[in-house]
Design a protein around this motif. Structure first.
Motif, PDB file in Angstrom:
ATOM      1  N   HIS A   1      57.408  62.228 -81.910  1.00  0.00           N
ATOM      2  CA  HIS A   1      56.718  63.233 -82.736  1.00  0.00           C
ATOM      3  C   HIS A   1      57.645  64.449 -82.880  1.00  0.00           C
ATOM      4  O   HIS A   1      58.063  65.043 -81.883  1.00  0.00           O
ATOM      5  N   ARG A   2      57.920  64.859 -84.130  1.00  0.00           N
ATOM      6  CA  ARG A   2      58.801  66.005 -84.382  1.00  0.00           C
ATOM      7  C   ARG A   2      58.111  66.972 -85.351  1.00  0.00           C
ATOM      8  O   ARG A   2      57.478  66.538 -86.314  1.00  0.00           O
ATOM      9  N   THR A   3      58.273  68.258 -85.077  1.00  0.00           N
ATOM     10  CA  THR A   3      57.763  69.258 -86.023  1.00  0.00           C
ATOM     11  C   THR A   3      58.627  69.233 -87.273  1.00  0.00           C
ATOM     12  O   THR A   3      59.856  69.374 -87.206  1.00  0.00           O
ATOM     13  N   SER A   4      57.997  69.041 -88.410  1.00  0.00           N
ATOM     14  CA  SER A   4      58.693  68.931 -89.690  1.00  0.00           C
ATOM     15  C   SER A   4      58.004  69.821 -90.725  1.00  0.00           C
ATOM     16  O   SER A   4      56.910  70.355 -90.490  1.00  0.00           O
ATOM     17  N   THR A   5      58.629  69.994 -91.875  1.00  0.00           N
ATOM     18  CA  THR A   5      58.069  70.839 -92.931  1.00  0.00           C
ATOM     19  C   THR A   5      58.067  70.105 -94.263  1.00  0.00           C
ATOM     20  O   THR A   5      58.914  69.238 -94.521  1.00  0.00           O
ATOM     21  N   VAL A   6      57.095  70.482 -95.094  1.00  0.00           N
ATOM     22  CA  VAL A   6      57.033  70.060 -96.490  1.00  0.00           C
ATOM     23  C   VAL A   6      56.906  71.356 -97.290  1.00  0.00           C
ATOM     24  O   VAL A   6      55.957  72.120 -97.080  1.00  0.00           O
ATOM     25  N   GLU A   7      57.851  71.632 -98.199  1.00  0.00           N
ATOM     26  CA  GLU A   7      57.890  72.946 -98.841  1.00  0.00           C
ATOM     27  C   GLU A   7      58.405  72.834-100.268  1.00  0.00           C
ATOM     28  O   GLU A   7      59.231  71.989-100.581  1.00  0.00           O
ATOM     29  N   GLY A   8      57.885  73.736-101.156  1.00  0.00           N
ATOM     30  CA  GLY A   8      58.376  73.770-102.530  1.00  0.00           C
ATOM     31  C   GLY A   8      57.626  74.774-103.383  1.00  0.00           C
ATOM     32  O   GLY A   8      56.667  75.419-102.940  1.00  0.00           O
ATOM     33  N   LEU A   9      58.061  74.908-104.657  1.00  0.00           N
ATOM     34  CA  LEU A   9      57.451  75.783-105.655  1.00  0.00           C
ATOM     35  C   LEU A   9      56.859  74.938-106.772  1.00  0.00           C
ATOM     36  O   LEU A   9      57.451  73.931-107.186  1.00  0.00           O
ATOM     37  N   CYS A  10      55.711  75.386-107.288  1.00  0.00           N
ATOM     38  CA  CYS A  10      55.049  74.655-108.368  1.00  0.00           C
ATOM     39  C   CYS A  10      54.640  75.633-109.467  1.00  0.00           C
ATOM     40  O   CYS A  10      53.989  76.649-109.200  1.00  0.00           O
ATOM     41  N   ASP A  11      55.037  75.313-110.725  1.00  0.00           N
ATOM     42  CA  ASP A  11      54.674  76.120-111.887  1.00  0.00           C
ATOM     43  C   ASP A  11      53.557  75.446-112.680  1.00  0.00           C
ATOM     44  O   ASP A  11      53.251  74.276-112.477  1.00  0.00           O
ATOM     45  N   GLY A  12      52.991  76.225-113.617  1.00  0.00           N
ATOM     46  CA  GLY A  12      52.014  75.661-114.554  1.00  0.00           C
ATOM     47  C   GLY A  12      50.612  75.536-114.018  1.00  0.00           C
ATOM     48  O   GLY A  12      49.806  74.800-114.598  1.00  0.00           O
ATOM     49  N   ILE A  13      50.282  76.214-112.945  1.00  0.00           N
ATOM     50  CA  ILE A  13      48.921  76.155-112.387  1.00  0.00           C
ATOM     51  C   ILE A  13      48.144  77.366-112.901  1.00  0.00           C
ATOM     52  O   ILE A  13      48.604  78.505-112.793  1.00  0.00           O
ATOM     53  N   GLN A  14      46.995  77.145-113.466  1.00  0.00           N
ATOM     54  CA  GLN A  14      46.198  78.222-114.043  1.00  0.00           C
ATOM     55  C   GLN A  14      45.609  79.130-112.963  1.00  0.00           C
ATOM     56  O   GLN A  14      45.476  78.740-111.795  1.00  0.00           O
ATOM     57  N   ALA A  15      45.268  80.337-113.377  1.00  0.00           N
ATOM     58  CA  ALA A  15      44.657  81.294-112.455  1.00  0.00           C
ATOM     59  C   ALA A  15      43.263  80.829-112.043  1.00  0.00           C
ATOM     60  O   ALA A  15      42.593  80.075-112.747  1.00  0.00           O
ATOM     61  N   GLY A  16      42.835  81.269-110.870  1.00  0.00           N
ATOM     62  CA  GLY A  16      41.521  80.896-110.345  1.00  0.00           C
ATOM     63  C   GLY A  16      41.633  80.211-108.992  1.00  0.00           C
ATOM     64  O   GLY A  16      42.677  80.249-108.337  1.00  0.00           O
ATOM     65  N   LEU A  17      40.546  79.551-108.587  1.00  0.00           N
ATOM     66  CA  LEU A  17      40.547  78.830-107.312  1.00  0.00           C
ATOM     67  C   LEU A  17      41.392  77.563-107.407  1.00  0.00           C
ATOM     68  O   LEU A  17      41.260  76.783-108.355  1.00  0.00           O
ATOM     69  N   VAL A  18      42.269  77.386-106.414  1.00  0.00           N
ATOM     70  CA  VAL A  18      43.134  76.213-106.367  1.00  0.00           C
ATOM     71  C   VAL A  18      42.968  75.563-104.997  1.00  0.00           C
ATOM     72  O   VAL A  18      43.195  76.200-103.962  1.00  0.00           O
ATOM     73  N   ASP A  19      42.583  74.276-105.003  1.00  0.00           N
ATOM     74  CA  ASP A  19      42.490  73.521-103.748  1.00  0.00           C
ATOM     75  C   ASP A  19      43.852  72.897-103.457  1.00  0.00           C
ATOM     76  O   ASP A  19      44.281  71.974-104.147  1.00  0.00           O
ATOM     77  N   VAL A  20      44.522  73.422-102.430  1.00  0.00           N
ATOM     78  CA  VAL A  20      45.851  72.937-102.055  1.00  0.00           C
ATOM     79  C   VAL A  20      45.682  71.968-100.890  1.00  0.00           C
ATOM     80  O   VAL A  20      45.199  72.339 -99.809  1.00  0.00           O
ATOM     81  N   GLY A  21      46.072  70.712-101.114  1.00  0.00           N
ATOM     82  CA  GLY A  21      45.900  69.691-100.084  1.00  0.00           C
ATOM     83  C   GLY A  21      47.217  69.119 -99.631  1.00  0.00           C
ATOM     84  O   GLY A  21      48.176  69.038-100.394  1.00  0.00           O
ATOM     85  N   ILE A  22      47.273  68.684 -98.335  1.00  0.00           N
ATOM     86  CA  ILE A  22      48.424  67.976 -97.789  1.00  0.00           C
ATOM     87  C   ILE A  22      47.978  66.544 -97.524  1.00  0.00           C
ATOM     88  O   ILE A  22      46.956  66.309 -96.854  1.00  0.00           O
ATOM     89  N   TRP A  23      48.735  65.576 -98.069  1.00  0.00           N
ATOM     90  CA  TRP A  23      48.342  64.177 -98.024  1.00  0.00           C
ATOM     91  C   TRP A  23      49.457  63.357 -97.368  1.00  0.00           C
ATOM     92  O   TRP A  23      50.599  63.800 -97.262  1.00  0.00           O
ATOM     93  N   VAL A  24      49.117  62.111 -96.994  1.00  0.00           N
ATOM     94  CA  VAL A  24      50.086  61.149 -96.500  1.00  0.00           C
ATOM     95  C   VAL A  24      49.877  59.857 -97.276  1.00  0.00           C
ATOM     96  O   VAL A  24      48.745  59.467 -97.591  1.00  0.00           O
ATOM     97  N   GLY A  25      50.993  59.195 -97.624  1.00  0.00           N
ATOM     98  CA  GLY A  25      50.912  57.944 -98.374  1.00  0.00           C
ATOM     99  C   GLY A  25      52.155  57.110 -98.128  1.00  0.00           C
ATOM    100  O   GLY A  25      52.963  57.401 -97.241  1.00  0.00           O
ATOM    101  N   THR A  26      52.328  56.091 -98.933  1.00  0.00           N
ATOM    102  CA  THR A  26      53.451  55.177 -98.770  1.00  0.00           C
ATOM    103  C   THR A  26      54.596  55.561 -99.698  1.00  0.00           C
ATOM    104  O   THR A  26      54.411  56.290-100.678  1.00  0.00           O
ATOM    105  N   CYS A  27      55.771  55.058 -99.350  1.00  0.00           N
ATOM    106  CA  CYS A  27      56.929  55.208-100.218  1.00  0.00           C
ATOM    107  C   CYS A  27      56.998  53.991-101.141  1.00  0.00           C
ATOM    108  O   CYS A  27      56.541  52.900-100.800  1.00  0.00           O
TER     109      CYS A  27
END
Length: 234
Positions: free
Chosen positions: A183-209
Protein backbone atom coordinates in the motif's frame (compact mmCIF):
# COMPACT_ATOMS: atom_id res chain seq x y z
CA UNK A 1 34.17 174.00 -64.08
CA UNK A 2 36.44 171.10 -64.44
CA UNK A 3 38.38 172.14 -61.38
CA UNK A 4 35.21 172.05 -59.30
CA UNK A 5 34.26 168.43 -60.42
CA UNK A 6 37.63 166.98 -59.62
CA UNK A 7 37.25 167.01 -55.80
CA UNK A 8 33.79 165.58 -56.15
CA UNK A 9 35.05 162.68 -58.20
CA UNK A 10 37.88 162.05 -55.76
CA UNK A 11 35.44 162.09 -52.86
CA UNK A 12 33.12 159.65 -54.68
CA UNK A 13 35.86 157.16 -55.33
CA UNK A 14 37.09 157.36 -51.76
CA UNK A 15 33.59 156.84 -50.44
CA UNK A 16 32.91 154.04 -52.94
CA UNK A 17 36.14 152.26 -52.02
CA UNK A 18 35.33 152.54 -48.34
CA UNK A 19 31.84 151.18 -48.89
CA UNK A 20 33.13 148.31 -50.95
CA UNK A 21 35.74 147.51 -48.32
CA UNK A 22 33.15 147.56 -45.55
CA UNK A 23 30.88 145.23 -47.47
CA UNK A 24 33.73 142.84 -48.05
CA UNK A 25 34.58 142.92 -44.35
CA UNK A 26 30.90 142.32 -43.43
CA UNK A 27 30.70 139.35 -45.77
CA UNK A 28 33.94 137.93 -44.41
CA UNK A 29 32.72 138.38 -40.82
CA UNK A 30 29.38 136.80 -41.62
CA UNK A 31 31.14 133.90 -43.30
CA UNK A 32 33.36 133.41 -40.25
CA UNK A 33 30.31 133.60 -37.94
CA UNK A 34 28.48 131.06 -40.11
CA UNK A 35 31.45 128.69 -40.17
CA UNK A 36 31.90 129.04 -36.40
CA UNK A 37 28.19 128.41 -35.82
CA UNK A 38 28.31 125.32 -38.06
CA UNK A 39 31.32 124.03 -36.15
CA UNK A 40 29.55 124.53 -32.81
CA UNK A 41 26.37 122.86 -34.06
CA UNK A 42 28.33 119.93 -35.48
CA UNK A 43 30.26 119.58 -32.24
CA UNK A 44 27.06 119.65 -30.22
CA UNK A 45 25.50 117.04 -32.53
CA UNK A 46 28.42 114.66 -32.10
CA UNK A 47 28.45 114.76 -28.28
CA UNK A 48 25.91 112.22 -26.82
CA UNK A 49 23.79 113.49 -24.04
CA UNK A 50 22.73 111.76 -20.79
CA UNK A 51 19.96 109.11 -21.43
CA UNK A 52 16.56 110.23 -20.36
CA UNK A 53 14.16 108.46 -18.02
CA UNK A 54 12.50 105.37 -19.59
CA UNK A 55 8.95 106.04 -20.56
CA UNK A 56 5.97 103.97 -19.42
CA UNK A 57 4.26 101.39 -21.58
CA UNK A 58 1.38 102.67 -23.56
CA UNK A 59 -2.20 101.45 -23.28
CA UNK A 60 -3.04 98.21 -25.15
CA UNK A 61 -4.30 98.76 -28.61
CA UNK A 62 -7.79 97.87 -29.81
CA UNK A 63 -8.29 94.54 -31.57
CA UNK A 64 -8.13 94.76 -35.28
CA UNK A 65 -10.80 93.81 -37.74
CA UNK A 66 -11.24 89.99 -38.00
CA UNK A 67 -9.62 88.49 -41.02
CA UNK A 68 -11.39 86.74 -43.85
CA UNK A 69 -11.94 82.96 -43.27
CA UNK A 70 -9.46 80.79 -45.10
CA UNK A 71 -10.16 78.19 -47.73
CA UNK A 72 -11.35 74.82 -46.19
CA UNK A 73 -8.65 72.14 -46.18
CA UNK A 74 -8.87 68.88 -48.07
CA UNK A 75 -9.71 65.55 -46.43
CA UNK A 76 -6.70 63.55 -45.27
CA UNK A 77 -5.80 59.99 -46.20
CA UNK A 78 -8.01 57.26 -44.79
CA UNK A 79 -6.50 55.68 -41.67
CA UNK A 80 -6.12 52.01 -40.90
CA UNK A 81 -8.94 50.14 -39.24
CA UNK A 82 -8.54 50.09 -35.46
CA UNK A 83 -9.14 47.27 -33.05
CA UNK A 84 -12.25 47.12 -30.93
CA UNK A 85 -11.36 46.84 -27.25
CA UNK A 86 -14.05 46.01 -24.74
CA UNK A 87 -13.33 46.79 -21.13
CA UNK A 88 -14.57 44.33 -18.57
CA UNK A 89 -15.33 45.51 -15.11
CA UNK A 90 -15.55 42.50 -12.83
CA UNK A 91 -15.29 41.89 -9.15
CA UNK A 92 -11.84 41.04 -7.84
CA UNK A 93 -11.04 37.33 -7.84
CA UNK A 94 -11.74 35.71 -4.51
CA UNK A 95 -10.24 32.36 -3.47
CA UNK A 96 -12.71 29.47 -3.65
CA UNK A 97 -11.61 26.04 -2.48
CA UNK A 98 -12.80 23.06 -0.45
CA UNK A 99 -11.35 19.94 1.16
CA UNK A 100 -13.10 16.68 1.99
CA UNK A 101 -11.16 14.19 4.13
CA UNK A 102 -11.79 10.63 5.38
CA UNK A 103 -9.99 8.63 8.06
CA UNK A 104 -9.21 5.02 7.06
CA UNK A 105 -11.60 4.51 4.16
CA UNK A 106 -10.38 0.92 3.76
CA UNK A 107 -12.44 0.71 0.58
CA UNK A 108 -11.75 -2.59 -1.19
CA UNK A 109 -13.97 -2.30 -4.29
CA UNK A 110 -12.42 -2.84 -7.72
CA UNK A 111 -15.09 -1.02 -9.77
CA UNK A 112 -17.19 2.00 -8.77
CA UNK A 113 -17.27 5.28 -6.84
CA UNK A 114 -14.97 5.50 -3.82
CA UNK A 115 -15.87 8.94 -2.42
CA UNK A 116 -17.57 12.20 -3.39
CA UNK A 117 -17.17 15.89 -2.47
CA UNK A 118 -19.73 18.56 -3.47
CA UNK A 119 -18.32 21.93 -4.51
CA UNK A 120 -19.98 25.29 -5.37
CA UNK A 121 -18.41 26.74 -8.50
CA UNK A 122 -18.72 30.54 -8.69
CA UNK A 123 -18.04 31.19 -12.39
CA UNK A 124 -18.52 29.36 -15.66
CA UNK A 125 -15.33 30.78 -17.22
CA UNK A 126 -13.04 29.33 -14.55
CA UNK A 127 -11.23 25.99 -14.19
CA UNK A 128 -11.33 23.40 -11.40
CA UNK A 129 -8.17 21.96 -9.93
CA UNK A 130 -8.78 18.63 -8.18
CA UNK A 131 -6.49 16.46 -6.08
CA UNK A 132 -6.92 13.08 -4.46
CA UNK A 133 -4.28 11.93 -1.99
CA UNK A 134 -4.48 8.54 -0.27
CA UNK A 135 -3.20 4.99 0.00
CA UNK A 136 -3.60 2.83 -3.13
CA UNK A 137 -2.84 -0.86 -3.66
CA UNK A 138 -3.14 -3.46 -6.41
CA UNK A 139 -2.36 -7.18 -6.34
CA UNK A 140 -2.94 -10.10 -8.71
CA UNK A 141 -1.47 -13.51 -9.68
CA UNK A 142 -0.96 -12.45 -13.31
CA UNK A 143 -0.61 -9.09 -15.05
CA UNK A 144 -3.35 -6.66 -14.05
CA UNK A 145 -4.12 -2.92 -14.15
CA UNK A 146 -6.45 -0.60 -12.22
CA UNK A 147 -7.34 3.03 -12.91
CA UNK A 148 -8.33 5.76 -10.41
CA UNK A 149 -10.05 8.82 -11.95
CA UNK A 150 -12.23 11.88 -11.25
CA UNK A 151 -15.78 12.60 -12.38
CA UNK A 152 -17.73 15.89 -12.40
CA UNK A 153 -21.47 15.45 -11.98
CA UNK A 154 -21.03 11.81 -12.98
CA UNK A 155 -18.97 12.42 -16.15
CA UNK A 156 -15.22 12.40 -16.72
CA UNK A 157 -13.45 15.60 -17.67
CA UNK A 158 -13.35 16.48 -21.37
CA UNK A 159 -11.65 19.86 -21.11
CA UNK A 160 -9.19 18.83 -22.26
CA UNK A 161 -8.80 15.17 -21.12
CA UNK A 162 -9.71 12.85 -18.23
CA UNK A 163 -7.91 13.22 -14.89
CA UNK A 164 -6.52 9.81 -13.90
CA UNK A 165 -3.73 7.65 -12.46
CA UNK A 166 -3.06 3.94 -13.00
CA UNK A 167 -1.25 1.10 -11.26
CA UNK A 168 0.03 -1.79 -13.34
CA UNK A 169 1.32 -5.04 -11.79
CA UNK A 170 2.95 -8.00 -13.48
CA UNK A 171 3.77 -11.04 -11.28
CA UNK A 172 5.81 -12.57 -14.07
CA UNK A 173 4.91 -16.26 -13.64
CA UNK A 174 2.68 -18.45 -11.41
CA UNK A 175 5.79 -19.89 -9.78
CA UNK A 176 6.72 -16.55 -8.22
CA UNK A 177 5.17 -15.29 -5.01
CA UNK A 178 1.70 -13.96 -5.81
CA UNK A 179 0.97 -12.45 -2.41
CA UNK A 180 2.68 -9.04 -2.92
CA UNK A 181 0.55 -6.55 -0.95
CA UNK A 182 2.11 -3.04 -0.97
CA UNK A 183 0.00 0.00 0.00
CA UNK A 184 1.50 3.36 -1.07
CA UNK A 185 0.21 6.90 -0.70
CA UNK A 186 -0.43 8.17 -4.22
CA UNK A 187 -2.11 11.16 -5.88
CA UNK A 188 -4.55 11.81 -8.71
CA UNK A 189 -4.43 15.46 -9.82
CA UNK A 190 -5.38 17.74 -12.73
CA UNK A 191 -7.28 20.76 -14.12
CA UNK A 192 -10.65 20.63 -15.85
CA UNK A 193 -12.26 23.36 -18.01
CA UNK A 194 -15.79 23.80 -19.32
CA UNK A 195 -17.71 23.11 -16.10
CA UNK A 196 -20.66 25.44 -15.55
CA UNK A 197 -21.15 27.46 -12.39
CA UNK A 198 -23.21 25.99 -9.56
CA UNK A 199 -23.08 22.80 -7.50
CA UNK A 200 -20.59 20.25 -8.81
CA UNK A 201 -20.39 16.68 -7.48
CA UNK A 202 -16.70 15.74 -7.66
CA UNK A 203 -16.17 12.00 -7.36
CA UNK A 204 -13.12 9.72 -7.17
CA UNK A 205 -13.64 6.34 -8.86
CA UNK A 206 -11.72 3.12 -9.52
CA UNK A 207 -12.01 1.02 -12.69
CA UNK A 208 -10.11 -1.12 -15.14
CA UNK A 209 -7.51 -0.22 -17.71
CA UNK A 210 -8.21 -0.88 -21.38
CA UNK A 211 -7.12 -4.35 -22.63
CA UNK A 212 -5.89 -5.49 -19.19
CA UNK A 213 -7.60 -7.77 -16.64
CA UNK A 214 -8.87 -6.46 -13.36
CA UNK A 215 -6.84 -6.94 -10.20
CA UNK A 216 -7.57 -6.70 -6.48
CA UNK A 217 -7.68 -2.94 -5.69
CA UNK A 218 -7.70 -1.20 -2.31
CA UNK A 219 -8.09 2.52 -1.49
CA UNK A 220 -7.46 4.41 1.75
CA UNK A 221 -6.10 1.61 3.90
CA UNK A 222 -5.22 2.59 7.46
CA UNK A 223 -4.56 6.28 6.62
CA UNK A 224 -6.24 9.62 5.86
CA UNK A 225 -7.56 10.19 2.34
CA UNK A 226 -8.58 13.61 1.04
CA UNK A 227 -10.00 15.38 -2.01
CA UNK A 228 -9.08 19.04 -2.53
CA UNK A 229 -11.04 21.20 -5.01
CA UNK A 230 -10.01 24.72 -6.03
CA UNK A 231 -11.54 27.16 -8.51
CA UNK A 232 -8.94 29.01 -10.60
CA UNK A 233 -9.21 31.94 -13.07
CA UNK A 234 -8.42 31.19 -16.71
Amino acid sequence: MASKQTPLIICFWITFSFCVTEKVREKTARRRDTELTDKVIKHQMCVQGVPGVQGRDGNPGINGIPGTPGIPGRDGLKGEKGQCVTERFEDPWKPNFKQCAWNSLNYGIDLGKIAECTFTKQRSDSALRVLFSGSLRLKCKTACCQRWYFTFNGAECTGPLPIESIIYLDQGSPELNSTINIHRTSTVEGLCDGIQAGLVDVGIWVGTCADYPRGDASTGWNSVSRVIIEELPK
